[in-house]
Design an enzyme around this catalytic site. Structure first.
Site, short mmCIF file in Angstrom:
data_model
loop_
_atom_site.label_atom_id
_atom_site.label_comp_id
_atom_site.label_asym_id
_atom_site.label_seq_id
_atom_site.Cartn_x
_atom_site.Cartn_y
_atom_site.Cartn_z
N SER A 257 0.49 -22.60 31.36
CA SER A 257 0.03 -21.23 31.61
C SER A 257 0.11 -20.30 30.42
O SER A 257 -0.29 -19.13 30.53
CB SER A 257 0.80 -20.63 32.79
OG SER A 257 0.36 -21.21 34.00
N LYS B 265 -2.99 -18.45 29.61
CA LYS B 265 -3.35 -17.16 30.21
C LYS B 265 -3.26 -16.00 29.21
O LYS B 265 -3.81 -14.92 29.47
CB LYS B 265 -2.49 -16.89 31.44
CG LYS B 265 -2.86 -17.81 32.60
CD LYS B 265 -1.83 -17.80 33.71
CE LYS B 265 -2.30 -18.73 34.83
NZ LYS B 265 -1.18 -19.28 35.62
N SER C 265 2.29 -15.40 36.90
CA SER C 265 1.41 -16.45 36.39
C SER C 265 0.40 -16.90 37.44
O SER C 265 0.16 -18.10 37.64
CB SER C 265 2.23 -17.64 35.89
OG SER C 265 1.51 -18.44 34.99
#
Length: 300
Positions: A71, A74, A132
């Site tokens: 993640s 992101k 997240s």
């Protein structure tokens, strides 16, 4: 002859004494040389730390090794959104069933967005970066991609992620997902992610989001009432455990293991870095702490 030698010796001793006194007066011998800073050992497969002011490398362990990023991807998702022209952070996005279905199908981390709710872009960014939320990532890719279908919009958004990576000189990176749940072609390096984070931190909205420990969103339901969401807690524990921590993003996954892009400011100096493929969540925080301490010691 012996008397002459003694005289010479006395004059030399006096000269040495005068020189030593002068050196001490100037402070040249006033303090012992600083002890070399010991390079830390980390459990993460790769790591990189740099001086955010000038990009100088402070620590390197396999900085150009391509790995799955989880993640931490992101960061790029947020970077692309925040770079949109005429960006309206208060624009509302209606949460689609496709986003919820995606979370269930992938077993992905979630911001627990409710289908039919209207959520602002600002709230989606907090949902993206703190808990997240892969549902928030999907909503943003759908919103800021271009095309007549959701699939085309997502494809367009991924193209923006990769063109941004190219423009930032991230030569060892490629994105095939908006959230880090890759399809075989989602990778980066510790150095590239640090470079990305450094650039993203130039944006005031990004900085405000990634240093926030907790955020409560109020969304608009289908009926027009206000829904107060459960608070989103930042998965980056350094914000509470490390003095001066200012971000940035965690990542994890079966392939990525445990990742962390981190930054802190102390004494007007900012150190920023990345750890990839660490052994567990606690260890990545421990390793990041070691690297931050080392980075600041190098800058002292």
């Amino acid at each position: 002859m012996i008397k002459g030698i003694k005289g010479i010796r006395r004059r030399r001793a006096a000269a040495v004494a005068v020189t030593a006194g002068a050196v001490l007066a100037t402070g040249a011998f006033a303090a012992a040389p600083a002890q070399a800073v010991t390079t830390p050992t980390i459990m993460g497969k790769t790591g990189y730390v740099m001086n955010n002011a000038n990009g100088a490398t402070l620590y390197n362990k396999g900085m150009d090794t391509k790995l799955s990023t989880g993640s931490t991807t992101k960061i790029m998702t947020a970077r692309v959104v925040l770079a949109q022209s005429s960006l309206n952070l208060d624009a509302k996005v209606t949460i689609q069933k496709a986003y919820s279905d995606y979370i269930v199908a992938k077993g992905a981390s979630s911001a627990h967005l409710i289908v039919g709710d209207k959520v602002t872009v600002r709230q989606l960014l907090y949902g993206l970066m703190l808990p997240s939320g892969c549902d928030a990532a999907y909503a943003l890719a759908d919103k800021y991609g271009v095309g007549s279908t959701r699939a085309l919009r997502v494809k367009s958004f991924l193209a923006k992620m990769n063109s941004t990576a190219k423009s930032l000189g991230m030569t060892n990176s490629h994105f095939d997902s908006f959230d880090g749940i890759g399809n075989g072609g989602n990778y980066s390096t510790a150095k590239d992610l640090t470079k990305l984070a450094s650039n993203a931190m130039k944006n005031a909205n990004f900085r405000a989001i990634v240093k926030t420990k907790s955020y409560t969103a109020k969304t608009i339901t289908k009926t027009g009432s206000t829904r107060t969401m459960a608070a989103w807690t930042n998965t980056n524990t350094l914000l509470s455990s490390y003095s001066g921590a200012i971000g940035v993003k965690t990542g994890s996954g079966a392939e990525a293991k445990y990742c962390l892009v981190f930054a802190a400011t102390r004494g007007g100096k900012t150190v920023i870095g990345t750890i990839l493929a660490d052994t567990n969540a606690t260890q990545r925080a421990t390793d990041a702490t070691k690297l931050l301490n080392y980075g600041f010691a190098r800058l002292a």
